[in-house]
Design a protein around this motif. Structure first.
Motif, PDB file in Angstrom:
ATOM      1  N   TRP A  79      20.025  -9.027  47.345  1.00 38.62           N
ATOM      2  CA  TRP A  79      20.016 -10.418  46.935  1.00 38.62           C
ATOM      3  C   TRP A  79      19.107 -11.200  48.060  1.00 38.62           C
ATOM      4  CZ3 TRP A  79      21.785 -12.716  42.729  1.00 38.62           C
ATOM      5  CH2 TRP A  79      22.923 -12.491  41.735  1.00 38.62           C
ATOM      6  N   ARG A  80      18.211 -11.979  47.481  1.00 37.21           N
ATOM      7  CA  ARG A  80      17.529 -12.963  48.329  1.00 37.21           C
ATOM      8  C   ARG A  80      17.552 -14.281  47.555  1.00 37.21           C
ATOM      9  NH1 ARG A  80      12.033  -9.403  49.249  1.00 37.21           N
ATOM     10  NH2 ARG A  80      13.051  -7.304  48.978  1.00 37.21           N
ATOM     11  N   THR A  81      17.073 -15.478  48.502  1.00 39.55           N
ATOM     12  CA  THR A  81      16.852 -16.690  47.887  1.00 39.55           C
ATOM     13  C   THR A  81      15.581 -17.225  47.581  1.00 39.55           C
ATOM     14  OG1 THR A  81      19.178 -17.377  49.077  1.00 39.55           O
ATOM     15  CG2 THR A  81      17.617 -19.047  48.298  1.00 39.55           C
ATOM     16  N   VAL A  82      15.404 -17.515  46.651  1.00 37.68           N
ATOM     17  CA  VAL A  82      13.802 -17.971  46.306  1.00 37.68           C
ATOM     18  C   VAL A  82      14.007 -19.235  45.757  1.00 37.68           C
ATOM     19  CG1 VAL A  82      11.778 -17.634  44.839  1.00 37.68           C
ATOM     20  CG2 VAL A  82      13.222 -15.571  45.847  1.00 37.68           C
ATOM     21  N   ALA A 120      18.763 -11.253  42.672  1.00 32.79           N
ATOM     22  CA  ALA A 120      18.643  -9.879  42.881  1.00 32.79           C
ATOM     23  C   ALA A 120      17.415  -9.265  42.619  1.00 32.79           C
ATOM     24  CB  ALA A 120      19.820  -9.109  41.916  1.00 32.79           C
ATOM     25  N   HIS A 121      16.974  -8.704  43.777  1.00 39.98           N
ATOM     26  CA  HIS A 121      15.437  -8.100  43.965  1.00 39.98           C
ATOM     27  C   HIS A 121      15.391  -6.622  43.442  1.00 39.98           C
ATOM     28  CE1 HIS A 121      14.206 -11.801  45.337  1.00 39.98           C
ATOM     29  NE2 HIS A 121      13.116 -11.707  45.724  1.00 39.98           N
ATOM     30  N   ALA A 149      29.819 -19.797  48.111  1.00 36.94           N
ATOM     31  CA  ALA A 149      28.888 -19.074  49.008  1.00 36.94           C
ATOM     32  C   ALA A 149      27.546 -19.426  48.492  1.00 36.94           C
ATOM     33  CB  ALA A 149      29.171 -17.761  49.142  1.00 36.94           C
ATOM     34  N   ALA A 150      27.175 -19.282  47.385  1.00 38.80           N
ATOM     35  CA  ALA A 150      25.836 -19.207  46.948  1.00 38.80           C
ATOM     36  C   ALA A 150      25.493 -20.441  45.963  1.00 38.80           C
ATOM     37  CB  ALA A 150      25.720 -17.934  45.984  1.00 38.80           C
ATOM     38  N   TRP A 151      26.269 -21.044  45.493  1.00 40.63           N
ATOM     39  CA  TRP A 151      25.751 -22.173  44.509  1.00 40.63           C
ATOM     40  C   TRP A 151      26.230 -23.530  44.539  1.00 40.63           C
ATOM     41  CZ3 TRP A 151      22.061 -20.977  41.444  1.00 40.63           C
ATOM     42  CH2 TRP A 151      21.856 -19.542  40.900  1.00 40.63           C
ATOM     43  N   ALA A 152      26.948 -23.938  46.033  1.00 38.31           N
ATOM     44  CA  ALA A 152      27.213 -25.205  46.261  1.00 38.31           C
ATOM     45  C   ALA A 152      26.209 -26.300  45.826  1.00 38.31           C
ATOM     46  CB  ALA A 152      27.761 -25.218  47.601  1.00 38.31           C
ATOM     47  N   ASP A 178       7.924 -10.177  42.135  1.00 36.96           N
ATOM     48  CA  ASP A 178       7.415 -11.300  41.738  1.00 36.96           C
ATOM     49  C   ASP A 178       8.616 -12.317  41.153  1.00 36.96           C
ATOM     50  OD1 ASP A 178       5.537 -13.787  41.318  1.00 36.96           O
ATOM     51  OD2 ASP A 178       5.698 -13.026  39.209  1.00 36.96           O
ATOM     52  N   VAL A 179       8.987 -13.546  41.564  1.00 36.87           N
ATOM     53  CA  VAL A 179      10.207 -14.174  41.148  1.00 36.87           C
ATOM     54  C   VAL A 179       9.658 -15.582  40.835  1.00 36.87           C
ATOM     55  CG1 VAL A 179      12.406 -15.294  41.348  1.00 36.87           C
ATOM     56  CG2 VAL A 179      11.956 -12.983  42.287  1.00 36.87           C
TER      57      VAL A 179
END
Length: 242
Positions: free
Chosen positions: A181-184, A190-191, A16-19, A211-212
Motif C-alpha cells: 500500500w502507498r498513498t497517491v 495497493a501497488h 487510519a486511511a480515510w479520515a 502507474d496510478v
C-alpha cells in the motif's frame, strides 16, 4: 452507513486511511506489468491496464508482448450492468461471467468507501478482530466475501469469495491479495494485486502497479468495453480474466 455499525477492523482502517476523504476517488486507473499462469502453459508476461468507475464499471485490458510484437490482447468489461470477456478472438458471456466480473469489480472497489453507495444493500458484518464479512447484493444474487486486514498496518490484505470458474464452470474459492500500500494524490492504493484460485497451487495473476491515476478520465476505456458488449450475443469460452 454509520461508523459505529461497522466491524472493528473496518473502523480502524477507515480511521487510519480515510479520515476526511471517504468521498474519493470516483475513478481509478492502474497500469503495470503482470504475470499470468495457467495450468499446462508457460507463464505469460503482460502489460495491463485497469480503468474503473469505482463500484459501477470496470474495464481490464492486457497485451502479451514479445519485444516489439503483440502476441495476444484481451479485454474484460463490466459496464452498465453487463459483462463480457475477450481473449484474442474468443468472447465469453453468460451468468457465470457476469458473477466473476462483478466480483473482480468489487474485489477492487471494496477497499474504497466512495464505491460503497453504488451498491445499495452492501453491508459489513462482524467476524473477529482482523476479519469481516462483506455482503454483496449483486444482480446475479447475494455473495459473501471475507475481507481480512493486516494486523500490523490495519489495511485490507485479502478478499476471498466463491466464484464461478469460467462459463459453465463450478463455484470455486477465489482470492485477491492487496499488497504494498502507498498513498497517491492523498488516496491509498495497493501497488501489488495477486489473484489465485483455491484449487490451484500458485497465483494465476500477479500485477505490479507502476502507474496510478486518481480521479482520471475513463470514458475511452468504458467505450471499448461497451463496444465489446455490443458485439456479444452467445456464451462460450473460458470466462472472465481477472
Amino acid at each position: 452507513m454509520a461508523d459505529d455499525t461497522l466491524p472493528a477492523p473496518v473502523r480502524r482502517w477507515l480511521d487510519a486511511a480515510w479520515a476526511g476523504c471517504r468521498d474519493r476517488p470516483t475513478t481509478l486507473v492502474l497500469g503495470g506489468r503482470a504475470r499470468m499462469w495457467r495450468p499446462r502453459m508457460p507463464t505469460m508476461r503482460l502489460d495491463t491496464r485497469i480503468s474503473a468507475r469505482l463500484g459501477r464499471d470496470r474495464v481490464s485490458e492486457f497485451a502479451v508482448r514479445c519485444g516489439p510484437l503483440t502476441l495476444l490482447r484481451g479485454l474484460d468489461a463490466t459496464v452498465d450492468g453487463r459483462s463480457a470477456s475477450r481473449v484474442g478472438r474468443q468472447v465469453s458471456v453468460g451468468p457465470e461471467v457476469d458473477q466473476g466480473s462483478l466480483l473482480s469489480l468489487w474485489g477492487e472497489a471494496a477497499v474504497y468507501p466512495s464505491a460503497w453507495p453504488h451498491l445499495p444493500g452492501l453491508r459489513w458484518e462482524h467476524l473477529d478482530g482482523w476479519g469481516a464479512w462483506l455482503r454483496l447484493p449483486l444482480p446475479t444474487g447475494e455473495e459473501t466475501a471475507l475481507v481480512t486486514f493486516d494486523p500490523q498496518t490495519g489495511f485490507p490484505a485479502r478478499f476471498e469469495v466463491d466464484r464461478f470458474k469460467g462459463a459453465g464452470g463450478p463455484r470455486t474459492p477465489w482470492s485477491g491479495e492487496y499488497r504494498d500500500w502507498r498513498t497517491v494524490a492523498g488516496v491509498p492504493v495497493a501497488h501489488r494485486l495477486v489473484v489465485q484460485w483455491g484449487d490451484e497451487a500458485r497465483p494465476w495473476f500477479d500485477l505490479t502497479v507502476t502507474d496510478v491515476q486518481v480521479d482520471a478520465p475513463v470514458q475511452a476505456a468504458l467505450a471499448r468495453g461497451r463496444a465489446l458488449l455490443a458485439g456479444t450475443h452467445a456464451p462460450g469460452g473460458d470466462g472472465a480474466l481477472a
